[in-house]
Enzyme design. Structure first.
Site, short mmCIF file in Angstrom:
data_model
loop_
_atom_site.label_atom_id
_atom_site.label_comp_id
_atom_site.label_asym_id
_atom_site.label_seq_id
_atom_site.Cartn_x
_atom_site.Cartn_y
_atom_site.Cartn_z
N PHE A 244 74.36 12.76 83.25
CA PHE A 244 73.33 13.79 83.52
C PHE A 244 73.92 15.15 83.86
O PHE A 244 73.24 15.99 84.46
CB PHE A 244 72.40 13.32 84.65
CG PHE A 244 71.92 11.91 84.50
CD1 PHE A 244 71.10 11.56 83.44
CD2 PHE A 244 72.31 10.92 85.39
CE1 PHE A 244 70.66 10.25 83.28
CE2 PHE A 244 71.88 9.61 85.23
CZ PHE A 244 71.05 9.26 84.18
N THR A 472 72.98 6.51 76.46
CA THR A 472 71.90 7.13 75.70
C THR A 472 71.66 6.45 74.36
O THR A 472 70.59 6.60 73.78
CB THR A 472 72.27 8.59 75.40
OG1 THR A 472 73.56 8.58 74.77
CG2 THR A 472 72.34 9.42 76.66
N GLY A 513 75.21 16.74 71.84
CA GLY A 513 76.17 15.77 71.35
C GLY A 513 75.84 15.25 69.96
O GLY A 513 76.62 15.41 69.02
N ARG A 593 64.80 16.31 63.83
CA ARG A 593 64.89 14.98 63.24
C ARG A 593 65.28 13.96 64.31
O ARG A 593 66.23 14.17 65.06
CB ARG A 593 65.96 15.01 62.16
CG ARG A 593 66.11 13.73 61.43
CD ARG A 593 67.11 13.91 60.33
NE ARG A 593 66.72 13.14 59.17
CZ ARG A 593 67.44 13.10 58.06
NH1 ARG A 593 68.52 13.83 57.96
NH2 ARG A 593 67.05 12.36 57.06
N PRO A 597 64.44 6.19 66.76
CA PRO A 597 63.23 6.29 67.58
C PRO A 597 63.28 5.45 68.85
O PRO A 597 62.76 5.86 69.88
CB PRO A 597 62.13 5.78 66.64
CG PRO A 597 62.66 6.06 65.27
CD PRO A 597 64.15 5.87 65.37
N LYS A 665 67.82 18.22 66.49
CA LYS A 665 67.77 19.22 67.56
C LYS A 665 68.34 18.68 68.87
O LYS A 665 68.81 19.46 69.69
CB LYS A 665 66.33 19.67 67.79
CG LYS A 665 65.84 20.70 66.76
CD LYS A 665 64.47 21.22 67.16
CE LYS A 665 64.04 22.39 66.28
NZ LYS A 665 62.67 22.84 66.65
N GLY A 666 68.22 17.41 69.11
CA GLY A 666 68.69 16.86 70.39
C GLY A 666 67.55 16.73 71.37
O GLY A 666 66.68 17.61 71.44
N GLU A 669 67.46 16.16 77.13
CA GLU A 669 67.05 16.86 78.34
C GLU A 669 65.59 17.29 78.37
O GLU A 669 64.99 17.42 79.44
CB GLU A 669 67.96 18.08 78.56
CG GLU A 669 69.35 17.61 78.93
CD GLU A 669 70.41 18.69 78.87
OE1 GLU A 669 70.73 19.24 79.91
OE2 GLU A 669 70.91 18.98 77.77
#
Ligand code: MOS
Length: 709
Positions: A244, A472, A513, A593, A597, A665-666, A669
Site C-alpha cells: 500500500f 494484488t 505496475g 482495459r 476481472p 489504466k491501472g 488505488e
C-alpha cells in the site's frame, strides 16, 4: 532497444477471470514470505526504537546486554557501518540514514539493533538495553494554523500550486458559496505482513530477501548506501503480503539487516513488530483542507479553491498532495489549488494508497455535495454540469473520461432516482437512513521497465521481469498478458518476478505496475516472435528477447490520462448510540482495459473497504506530552472488520483508451478515492448533520445530534 509495436491480441486471456497462479502455494503455506524463509546459520536483529520525540542519544549501555544469552552484537550510532548519503529514486532519503548520528527526530526512530542467535534472545536483550537521552522539547501539534506552515518547492511528485483567474472576485460574484475546512487524521497502512528483511553474503555478493514493492530500486539504493557495485547486490521479494505504499521505498529493516550481516558475517533477519510499523515505514499525514467553491444558482462553478495542509518530519519532506484532485475533476474561470506543510517532531509520512486523492477526495467531494444541496440540485446533476472538456489546469485533452458513464450506470443500479433529496427524511425505528455519492479519479501513469522473454527448447516460455505481486494478482495478470502477446496458452508460460537480477522495472506502485510491465513484456514478446519466425531450431538454452520501454514511453502523446469512478453508499445512523452502519456500497469505474476481472474486482472492493474504514474508524492518536502513539496496534487503531463491511458491489463501464497499445489504466488505488466522501455524504443525508472531520465516530455523531441540526 525494442520498438513498442503490435497490439495485445484481442481474443486471448486478457479480460478473462483467472485465479491467482500462486493461490495454491499461498493457501497451503508453501509460499514463503521474507520473514519465514529458512537460512542456515541465520541470526536475528531486533530494532530498538527511541522513546523520546526529540533530542540526542547520550549513551547506549551495551555491555550488560552483550553478556546476555545468544547476543552477538549491539549496533548503534557509534559503531554501525557508515552509510553513503545518496540520491535514490526520489533524491536523498534521510529516513534510512539510520544509526549514523545521535540525533533523535521522533518517537520510534531507530537508535539500536540487537543481534542474537534467536529472535527471542534478540527481543529480550533489546528490551533490556538501557539508552540514555538528552531530551529536548517537542512539537507534534498539527493544524492548518501552525506558524511553521510553509509552501514546499515543486518536486517530481508534486506541483505545489496552480492558479488562474481571480478567486476572490469569482467568489464575490457567485450566488452560492461553500467555504469549509475538512480534516482527516493520521492513518496507517497496516499491511498484514510486517516489513521483514534478510541479508547475507553469498560468494562475494550481497543477497537480500526483503518485503518491498520494488526490488530493483532497493538493490540500487543498497548498492549506493554500502558502496557496492550494483552487480554484486541481489534483492528478491517473491511474495509480499500487502504494501500500500509503505513498502514502496527502501525502509530501515533492510538497511539494518545489511549492516548486521556486515558486522557479524552471518545471515541476519530483521522483522518489524506491528507497533514498530507505526513509526518507521511511513503513514498518511493528517490533513486540514479548506475548500472554497463559488457557483451560479444552476450549479456552474465560477470559483474553485482547494488549499491543503499536511505535516512532515524534521528530517525529510513528504507532502500529501490532497489538492491535486481538483486539477482533473472540475474547472472554473477562477481556479486555485495549493499545498502547505509543517515540520513537526513526528515520523516522516509517505505514500499510502491513493496518496493525495484519498484525503483530497473526502474534502472536495464533500464540498461538492454541500454545494449541490445549497443550489437545490442533485449532486450528480451538479457534477454533470461541471464536466470539463479538457484538463482544467493542463489544458490537455483527456485520453478518455467516462466519469458520467460511471454515474449513469451507478445511479441506475443503486436506485438513485428513487431518492428523496431532503436530509433526515428517512427513518426506520432508531435508525436514520441516507444515501450519498461521490466521484473518484486517479492518474493512469506509466514508467519505463525492462523485460526478458525466453522461448525454451521444450516449447514453453519464461518471462523475467522485476515486477512484484503485493497480493494484488500481478503475477497472474502478467501471465495473461504474456499469453496474449505470445498467442499461446497460459500453461505454457512461466512468469518469474521480484528478483533484481532481472533488471530495471517500475515498482509496484502508483497504480502503474501492470501497465508499465505489460508494455515491457509485450515489447519483448513481439521481438521474440520476430526472432522465432526466422528458420532454425531453438537451442537448449532457449532464445531470449529483451525490451526496454524507456524510448517508447517517452514518445507517448501528452494527454490527461486517468481512471474515473462513481461511488455510492447507503448508511443507517443509530440516533441512540451515534453508530454509523454502512448498509451497502456500489462502485462503478472507468479504468481502461481490465486484465483480470476477478483480481481487479478484489482490488476495487479492497479500496472501497478501506474508504469505509477511513470514513468511520481509522485514526492514529498521539499523546501530546510524550509524542508517542497511544494506539499503535490493531486493538487500539480501529479499522473496518468483517462485520462492518456490507455487500460491496463493483463493476466497470467500457473505457476504450488507445493512448498506448495495452489500453491498461491501472486500478490499484482508485477504489479508495471518493469512498469516504460518499459515506460522509450519506451520513449528512441521513441526519442533516455535515461531518467534516474524519473518522465519523459515534461520539461525534452524538455530539452533533445533541447540538441540533
Ligand atoms: Mo501505492 S501508495 O503507489 O503503493
Amino acid at each position: 532497444m525494442t520498438a513498442m509495436t503490435g497490439t495485445v491480441a484481442a481474443a486471448g486471456t486478457v479480460g478473462a477471470s483467472r485465479t491467482r497462479m500462486e493461490g495454491r502455494a499461498k493457501v497451503t503455506g508453501a509460499a514463503r514470505y521474507a520473514g519465514e524463509i529458512p537460512f542456515a546459520d541465520l541470526a536475528h536483529g531486533w530494532l530498538v526504537a527511541s522513546t523520546i520525540a526529540r533530542g540526542r542519544v547520550r549513551s547506549v549501555e551495551s555491555a550488560p546486554v552483550l553478556a546476555m544469552p545468544g547476543v552477538l552484537a549491539v549496533l548503534h550510532h557509534q559503531n554501525a557501518p557508515r552509510l553513503e548519503e545518496f540520491a535514490g529514486m526520489l533524491g536523498p532519503d534521510p529516513t534510512i540514514q539510520i544509526l549514523q548520528n545521535d540525533r533523535v527526530p521522533h518517537v520510534g526512530w531507530p537508535v539500536a539493533l540487537v543481534v542474537a542467535e534467536t529472535s527471542e534472545q534478540a527481543r529480550e536483550a533489546a528490551d533490556a538495553l538501557v539508552i540514555r537521552y538528552d531530551q529536548e522539547p517537542h512539537d507534534i501539534a498539527f493544524s492548518a494554523q501552525h506558524p511553521g506552515m510553509y509552501t514546499p518547492d515543486d518536486s517530481p511528485l508534486l506541483v505545489t500550486e496552480t492558479g488562474k483567474g481571480d478567486i476572490e472576485a469569482g467568489l464575490a460574484a457567485s450566488a452560492v458559496v461553500v467555504d469549509e475546512e475538512y480534516t482527516t487524521p493520521e492513518e496507517h497502512h497496516n499491511a498484514m505482513e510486517p516489513h521483514a528483511a534478510m541479508a547475507r553474503w553469498d560468494s562475494g555478493r550481497l543477497e537480500v530477501v526483503d518485503s518491498n514493492q520494488g526490488p530493483f530500486a532497493v538493490a540500487q539504493d543498497l548498492a549506493k548506501m554500502f558502496s557496492l557495485d550494483l552487480a554484486s547486490v541481489r534483492v528478491r521479494s517473491e511474495h509480499v503480503g500487502g504494501a500500500f505504499g509503505s513498502k514502496g521505498l527502501t525502509r530501515p529493516p533492510v538497511v539494518l539487516a545489511v549492516m548486521a550481516a556486515i558486522v557479524t558475517d552471518r545471515p541476519v533477519r530483521v522483522v518489524l513488530t506491528r507497533r514498530q510499523m507505526f513509526s518507521v515505514v511511513g503513514y498518511r499525514s493528517p490533513t486540514a483542507q479548506r475548500v472554497r467553491l463559488g457557483a451560479d444558482t444552476d450549479g456552474r462553478l465560477r470559483a474553485f479553491d482547494h488549499q491543503a495542509a499536511s505535516l512532515t518530519s524534521t528530517i525529510h519532506e513528504f507532502v500529501e498532495s490532497s489538492a491535486g484532485i481538483g486539477r482533473v475533476m472540475y474547472d472554473a474561470d477562477a481556479h486555485h489549488t495549493s499545498h502547505r506543510v509543517v515540520r513537526l517532531d513526528v515520523p516522516t509520512p509517505s505514500w499510502m494508497r491513493a496518496p493525495g486523492e484519498a484525503p483530497g477526495s473526502f474534502a472536495l467531494e464533500s464540498a461538492i455535495d454541500e454545494l449541490a444541496h445549497k443550489c437545490g440540485m442533485d449532486p450528480i446533476a451538479l457534477r454533470a454540469r461541471n464536466e470539463p472538456a479538457v484538463g482544467p489546469v493542463s489544458g490537455l485533452p483527456f485520453s478518455s473520461r467516462n466519469v458520467l458513464g460511471c454515474f449513469e450506470e451507478g445511479a441506475r443500479r443503486f436506485g438513485w432516482a428513487d431518492r428523496d433529496p431532503r436530509p433526515g427524511a428517512a427513518r426506520e425505528g432508531r435508525w436514520l437512513l441516507g444515501t450519498g455519492t461521490a466521484a473518484a479519479t486517479y492518474p493512469a501513469r506509466v514508467a519505463p521497465s525492462t523485460a526478458a522473454v525466453t522461448a525454451e527448447a521444450d516449447g514453453t516460455f519464461t518471462v523475467r521481469i522485476t515486477a512484484v505481486d503485493l497480493g494484488t494478482g500481478a503475477r497472474t495478470a502478467l501471465t495473461q498478458i504474456a499469453a496474449d502477446a505470445l498467442e499461446v496458452e497460459l500453461d505454457r508460460i512461466q512468469v518469474k518476478i521480484a528478483d533484481s537480477d532481472f533488471g530495471q522495472a517500475m515498482i509496484a506502485g502508483g497504480s502503474m505496475g501492470t501497465r508499465s510491465w505489460a508494455l515491457a513484456i509485450t515489447a519483448a514478446a513481439t521481438e521474440l516472435r520476430a526472432q522465432l519466425a526466422l528458420p532454425g531450431d531453438i537451442p537448449s538454452d532457449g532464445i531470449t528477447a529483451r525490451s526496454d520501454t524507456a524510448e517508447a514511453i517517452g514518445a507517448l502523446a501528452r494527454q490527461e490520462r486517468h481512471s474515473f469512478g462513481a461511488q455510492f453508499a447507503e448508511v443507517a445512523v443509530d440516533v441512540t448510540t451515534g453508530e454509523v452502519r454502512v448498509r451497502r456500497m456500489l462502485g462503478i469505474f472507468a479504468a481502461g482495459r481490465v486484465v483480470n476481472p476477478l483480481t481487479a474486482r478484489s482490488q476495487l472492493i479492497g479500496g472501497m473497504t478501506w474508504g469505509l474504514s477511513m470514513a468511520l474508524h481509522e485514526e492514529a492518536i498521539r499523546d501530546q506530552a510524550s509524542g508517542a502513539h497511544v494506539n499503535a496496534d490493531l486493538a487500539g487503531y480501529h479499522f473496518a472488520s468483517n462485520a462492518d463491511v456490507p455487500v460491496i458491489e463493483v463493476d466497470w463501464v467500457d473505457d476504450p483508451d488507445t493512448h498506448d497499445p495495452t489500453g491498461i489504466k491501472g486500478l490499484g488505488e482508485i477504489g479508495i478515492v471518493g469512498a469516504a466522501a460518499a459515506i460522509a455524504n450519506a451520513v449528512w443525508h441521513a441526519t442533516g448533520v455535515r461531518h467534516r472531520d474524519l473518522p465519523i465516530r459515534p461520539d461525534r455523531v452524538l455530539l452533533a445530534g445533541s447540538r441540533g441540526c
